[in-house]
Design an enzyme around this catalytic site. Structure first.
Site, mmCIF file in Angstrom:
data_model
loop_
_atom_site.group_PDB
_atom_site.id
_atom_site.type_symbol
_atom_site.label_atom_id
_atom_site.label_comp_id
_atom_site.label_asym_id
_atom_site.label_seq_id
_atom_site.Cartn_x
_atom_site.Cartn_y
_atom_site.Cartn_z
ATOM 1 N N LYS A 77 11.704 12.524 -8.987
ATOM 2 C CA LYS A 77 12.468 11.285 -8.849
ATOM 3 C C LYS A 77 12.099 10.324 -9.971
ATOM 4 O O LYS A 77 10.969 9.865 -10.055
ATOM 5 C CB LYS A 77 12.188 10.591 -7.517
ATOM 6 C CG LYS A 77 13.193 9.452 -7.287
ATOM 7 C CD LYS A 77 12.750 8.441 -6.271
ATOM 8 C CE LYS A 77 11.917 7.332 -6.846
ATOM 9 N NZ LYS A 77 12.594 6.457 -7.811
ATOM 10 N N GLY A 93 2.498 5.339 -11.098
ATOM 11 C CA GLY A 93 3.105 4.050 -10.760
ATOM 12 C C GLY A 93 2.049 3.059 -10.338
ATOM 13 O O GLY A 93 0.894 3.155 -10.774
ATOM 14 N N THR A 146 -0.715 0.866 -8.196
ATOM 15 C CA THR A 146 -1.836 1.212 -7.315
ATOM 16 C C THR A 146 -1.424 1.012 -5.855
ATOM 17 O O THR A 146 -1.794 1.805 -4.978
ATOM 18 C CB THR A 146 -3.063 0.360 -7.677
ATOM 19 O OG1 THR A 146 -3.481 0.767 -8.990
ATOM 20 C CG2 THR A 146 -4.213 0.560 -6.715
ATOM 21 N N GLU A 147 -0.614 -0.018 -5.607
ATOM 22 C CA GLU A 147 -0.188 -0.300 -4.235
ATOM 23 C C GLU A 147 0.585 0.899 -3.646
ATOM 24 O O GLU A 147 0.261 1.377 -2.552
ATOM 25 C CB GLU A 147 0.714 -1.536 -4.289
ATOM 26 C CG GLU A 147 1.077 -2.100 -2.966
ATOM 27 C CD GLU A 147 2.210 -3.123 -3.147
ATOM 28 O OE1 GLU A 147 2.388 -3.639 -4.266
ATOM 29 O OE2 GLU A 147 2.916 -3.363 -2.155
ATOM 30 N N GLY A 150 0.609 3.915 -4.853
ATOM 31 C CA GLY A 150 -0.300 5.064 -4.901
ATOM 32 C C GLY A 150 -1.154 5.140 -3.638
ATOM 33 O O GLY A 150 -1.375 6.228 -3.088
ATOM 34 N N GLU A 180 -1.698 8.671 -10.830
ATOM 35 C CA GLU A 180 -2.002 7.974 -12.083
ATOM 36 C C GLU A 180 -1.492 6.551 -11.903
ATOM 37 O O GLU A 180 -0.298 6.325 -11.897
ATOM 38 C CB GLU A 180 -1.316 8.711 -13.247
ATOM 39 C CG GLU A 180 -1.971 8.432 -14.568
ATOM 40 C CD GLU A 180 -1.332 7.256 -15.248
ATOM 41 O OE1 GLU A 180 -1.801 6.115 -14.998
ATOM 42 O OE2 GLU A 180 -0.383 7.447 -16.005
ATOM 43 N N CYS A 203 0.204 1.601 -18.682
ATOM 44 C CA CYS A 203 -0.875 1.542 -17.689
ATOM 45 C C CYS A 203 -2.240 1.447 -18.362
ATOM 46 O O CYS A 203 -3.154 0.826 -17.829
ATOM 47 C CB CYS A 203 -0.805 2.742 -16.770
ATOM 48 S SG CYS A 203 -0.568 4.288 -17.646
ATOM 49 N N GLU A 260 -3.239 -6.484 -13.115
ATOM 50 C CA GLU A 260 -2.399 -5.859 -14.131
ATOM 51 C C GLU A 260 -1.112 -6.690 -14.268
ATOM 52 O O GLU A 260 -0.380 -6.864 -13.302
ATOM 53 C CB GLU A 260 -2.073 -4.432 -13.675
ATOM 54 C CG GLU A 260 -1.377 -3.620 -14.727
ATOM 55 C CD GLU A 260 -1.118 -2.182 -14.265
ATOM 56 O OE1 GLU A 260 -0.781 -1.985 -13.092
ATOM 57 O OE2 GLU A 260 -1.258 -1.273 -15.097
HETATM 58 P P1 NDP Z 1 6.139 1.466 -8.285
HETATM 59 O O1 NDP Z 1 4.801 2.051 -8.026
HETATM 60 O O2 NDP Z 1 6.809 0.744 -7.181
HETATM 61 O O3 NDP Z 1 7.138 2.604 -8.790
HETATM 62 C C1 NDP Z 1 6.776 3.839 -9.353
HETATM 63 C C2 NDP Z 1 7.697 4.916 -8.817
HETATM 64 O O4 NDP Z 1 7.492 5.105 -7.412
HETATM 65 C C3 NDP Z 1 9.179 4.596 -8.962
HETATM 66 O O5 NDP Z 1 9.899 5.777 -9.193
HETATM 67 C C4 NDP Z 1 9.488 4.015 -7.609
HETATM 68 O O6 NDP Z 1 10.843 4.029 -7.308
HETATM 69 C C5 NDP Z 1 8.700 4.910 -6.699
HETATM 70 N N1 NDP Z 1 8.363 4.370 -5.390
HETATM 71 C C6 NDP Z 1 8.367 3.086 -4.965
HETATM 72 N N2 NDP Z 1 7.956 3.010 -3.679
HETATM 73 C C7 NDP Z 1 7.675 4.276 -3.288
HETATM 74 C C8 NDP Z 1 7.183 4.860 -2.067
HETATM 75 N N3 NDP Z 1 6.877 4.115 -1.007
HETATM 76 N N4 NDP Z 1 6.994 6.202 -2.014
HETATM 77 C C9 NDP Z 1 7.260 6.965 -3.099
HETATM 78 N N5 NDP Z 1 7.730 6.474 -4.252
HETATM 79 C C10 NDP Z 1 7.922 5.148 -4.359
HETATM 80 O O7 NDP Z 1 6.053 0.557 -9.526
HETATM 81 P P2 NDP Z 1 7.119 -0.562 -9.937
HETATM 82 O O8 NDP Z 1 8.141 0.069 -10.747
HETATM 83 O O9 NDP Z 1 7.600 -1.350 -8.770
HETATM 84 O O10 NDP Z 1 6.203 -1.499 -10.796
HETATM 85 C C11 NDP Z 1 5.311 -2.394 -10.124
HETATM 86 C C12 NDP Z 1 3.998 -2.483 -10.856
HETATM 87 O O11 NDP Z 1 3.400 -1.187 -10.918
HETATM 88 C C13 NDP Z 1 4.103 -2.881 -12.299
HETATM 89 O O12 NDP Z 1 4.145 -4.234 -12.466
HETATM 90 C C14 NDP Z 1 2.856 -2.298 -12.853
HETATM 91 O O13 NDP Z 1 1.782 -3.169 -12.641
HETATM 92 C C15 NDP Z 1 2.637 -1.067 -12.070
HETATM 93 N N6 NDP Z 1 3.075 0.143 -12.764
HETATM 94 C C16 NDP Z 1 2.149 0.980 -13.268
HETATM 95 C C17 NDP Z 1 2.541 2.093 -13.966
HETATM 96 C C18 NDP Z 1 1.585 3.037 -14.531
HETATM 97 O O14 NDP Z 1 1.958 3.791 -15.435
HETATM 98 N N7 NDP Z 1 0.371 3.103 -14.057
HETATM 99 C C19 NDP Z 1 3.932 2.404 -14.196
HETATM 100 C C20 NDP Z 1 4.845 1.492 -13.578
HETATM 101 C C21 NDP Z 1 4.405 0.414 -12.892
HETATM 102 P P3 NDP Z 1 11.815 2.876 -7.887
HETATM 103 O O15 NDP Z 1 11.412 2.494 -9.230
HETATM 104 O O16 NDP Z 1 13.089 3.584 -7.921
HETATM 105 O O17 NDP Z 1 11.711 1.780 -6.909
#
Ligand code: NDP
Length: 491
Positions: free
Chosen positions: A197, A249, A251-252, A254, A271, A305, A402
């Site tokens: 996804k 994505g 930490t929350e 994750g 990650e 990240c 972050e």
């Molecule tokens: P998220 O962790 O929400 O999103 C990452 C992925 O997970 C997206 O594909 C998202 O879908 C999906 N997702 C969201 N909720 C769930 C769930 N409950 N179960 C499974 N998958 C889920 O990150 P955000 O895009 O909202 O960004 C928020 C913050 O996260 C940023 O400000 C940044 O601090 C951090 N971040 C860190 C990253 C890293 O590489 N470590 C990368 C991106 C963000 P969708 O986007 O379609 O909602």
């Protein structure tokens, strides 16, 4: 700071004495469709959820309408992946799987320009970065893991390592196609099939990748792409039919995934976020260090990240480094992501822009000093100027949380021991940078920094042969290199 959409603005541009001619990359190489379905079992199909739109963050123009995968669609995709796993992919020899991966890698190279333009359109990142960093690394990942597919018994995971089965993979929006490559290439090389996804705001290159799978004649169901938002991601990671979850994505989210998978047999790699320290010692070559600081936090608008978002400068060179950094920031060019002269593109979404603004306001309210070069932002789209905060203390939220944007918090230190204390004073542990002429000091620091990657006299350097991953709340598991195979093998 130079601004392309507004022409010459600010003292810095006046000093430059000449204006850059616009150098836009052509959009004509991209065949953008008005709507996209899900990619399940080798075909594009309509999703049964509510369709949503993907917009260009630089202009807010709607690029395409995207299907949303409902729980039922995710179920269909997982079943397709399972069929492909049992009937075809797990039975195929490593050498045969490698042929498909090499073919995909070559098609990625052939379509590199188109993919770079598509990535910049959908994500807002400068074409210079998508063209020179993201897409070449995407192809390199497929080439690298193609090489492992028939050599798994020599990888150090036993004489006959077995795949896990079906992998559910969820990726973010900051490096859309590159994160896909980090996930899909090792999974396929090891004999797994996948359901992936992409992020809601950046699905287009993943859908182009689905076309590439068709072009490569990949057996149906080996790769499935389900688009949608968080709920689709949740349906995927919680599906009982998957054997492995790979997530990049926040930490929350994750932590939610770790909780959901804890009582299951699923193997999980996470990650997550970071708040990396970039440590500059007094003997560092200042000009190079300043380039590294800029690359560390302003590359990809700071949506990285492992971004070097906390600069730790030795007190004795603080004034010199800051003056040089300010001069350098004044020369960065912000504007049209498709212009080849652009250094800083658009913020990926309105929601991310709101978060960057909020944390920057908190930084000021807590007493840190905010500075940006003179810069007029384009009227349409989501933009934030490169920003530095000085007078930052370790207790400030901008030093702890972050921001995931082009915002640098500057702190100082006097001794190497103090630098280590401050660098490690974070719940994260993804990366760190050290700038010094002394090799012994680099090794001394590297052995004490609690970070998955420590760069020395460079920053944000990526290579498919090198493992990447975190300590503490930055997650667990490694991606890349030989270590990245372990996540997809039953060991
Ligand atoms: P998220 O962790 O929400 O999103 C990452 C992925 O997970 C997206 O594909 C998202 O879908 C999906 N997702 C969201 N909720 C769930 C769930 N409950 N179960 C499974 N998958 C889920 O990150 P955000 O895009 O909202 O960004 C928020 C913050 O996260 C940023 O400000 C940044 O601090 C951090 N971040 C860190 C990253 C890293 O590489 N470590 C990368 C991106 C963000 P969708 O986007 O379609 O909602």
């Amino acid at each position: 700071m130079a601004n392309q959409s507004k022409g010459s603005t600010g003292a810095a541009t006046a000093r430059a004495a000449f204006e850059y001619a616009p150098a836009p990359e052509s959009r004509a190489v991209v065949d953008l469709k008005s709507s996209y379905g899900l990619f399940i079992n080798g075909e594009f199909v309509e999703g049964t959820g509510h369709a949503f739109k993907s917009v260009s963050p630089a202009t807010e123009e709607v690029l395409a309408e995207i299907s949303e995968a409902s729980e039922a669609d995710v179920d269909t995709a997982v079943k397709a992946a399972r069929r492909a796993y049992t009937r075809t992919w797990s039975k195929m020899s490593g050498a045969e799987r490698a042929k498909y991966l090499y073919r995909i890698a070559r098609i990625l190279q052939e379509r590199a320009r188109e993919l770079a333009v598509l990535e910049s359109l959908d994500n807002g990142k400068p074409i210079r970065e998508s063209r020179d960093v993201d897409i070449p690394l995407v192809a390199a990942h497929f080439f690298y893991y193609a090489g492992w597919a028939d050599k798994l018994e020599y990888a150090g995971y036993g004489p006959a390592p077995r795949p896990l089965g079906v992998a559910g993979q969820v990726i973010p929006w900051n490096f859309p196609l590159l994160m896909l490559a980090w996930k899909i290439a090792p999974a396929l090389a090891c004999g797994n099939t996948v359901v992936l996804k992409p992020a809601e705001t950046t699905p287009l290159t993943a859908l182009a990748f689905a076309e590439i799978c068709q072009q490569a004649d990949l057996p149906p169901g080996v790769v499935n792409i389900v688009t949608g938002a968080g709920e689709t991601g949740r349906a995927l990671v919680e599906h009982p039919g998957i054997d492995k979850v790979a997530f990049t994505g926040s930490t929350e989210v994750g932590k939610q995934i770790a909780r959901a998978c804890a009582p299951t047999r699923k193997k999980v790699t996470l990650e997550l976020g970071g708040k990396a320290a970039n440590v500059v010692f007094e003997d560092a070559p200042v000009d190079q260090a300043v380039e590294g600081i800029v690359n560390g936090i302003f590359f990809n608008q700071g949506h990285v990240c492992c971004a070097g978002s906390r600069l730790l400068v030795q007190e004795s060179v603080y004034d010199e480094v800051l003056a040089s950094l300010r001069r350098r920031l004044a020369t960065l060019r912000l504007g049209d992501p498709l212009d080849k002269n652009t250094d800083v593109g658009a913020i990926n979404s309105a929601a991310q822009l709101a978060k960057i603004r909020e944390l920057s306001e908190v930084g000021e309210a807590e007493g840190a000093q905010r500075w940006s070069p003179p810069c007029e932002l384009p009227v349409k789209g989501f933009w934030f100027p490169p920003t530095i905060f000085t007078g930052v203390s370790q207790a400030h939220r901008i030093a702890r949380e972050e921001i995931f944007g082009p915002v640098l918090s500057v702190l100082t230190f006097r001794t190497p021991a103090e630098a280590v204390e401050k660098a490690n004073n974070t719940p994260y542990g993804l990366s760190a940078g050290v700038w010094t002429e002394k090799g012994s000091l680099i090794l001394w620091m590297a052995s004490r920094l609690r970070a998955g990657v420590v760069w020395a006299n460079t920053f944000n350097k990526f290579d498919p042969t090198s493992p990447f991953g975190g300590y503490k709340e930055s997650g667990y598991g490694r991606e890349g290199g030989r270590h990245g195979l372990e996540a997809y093998l039953d060991v």
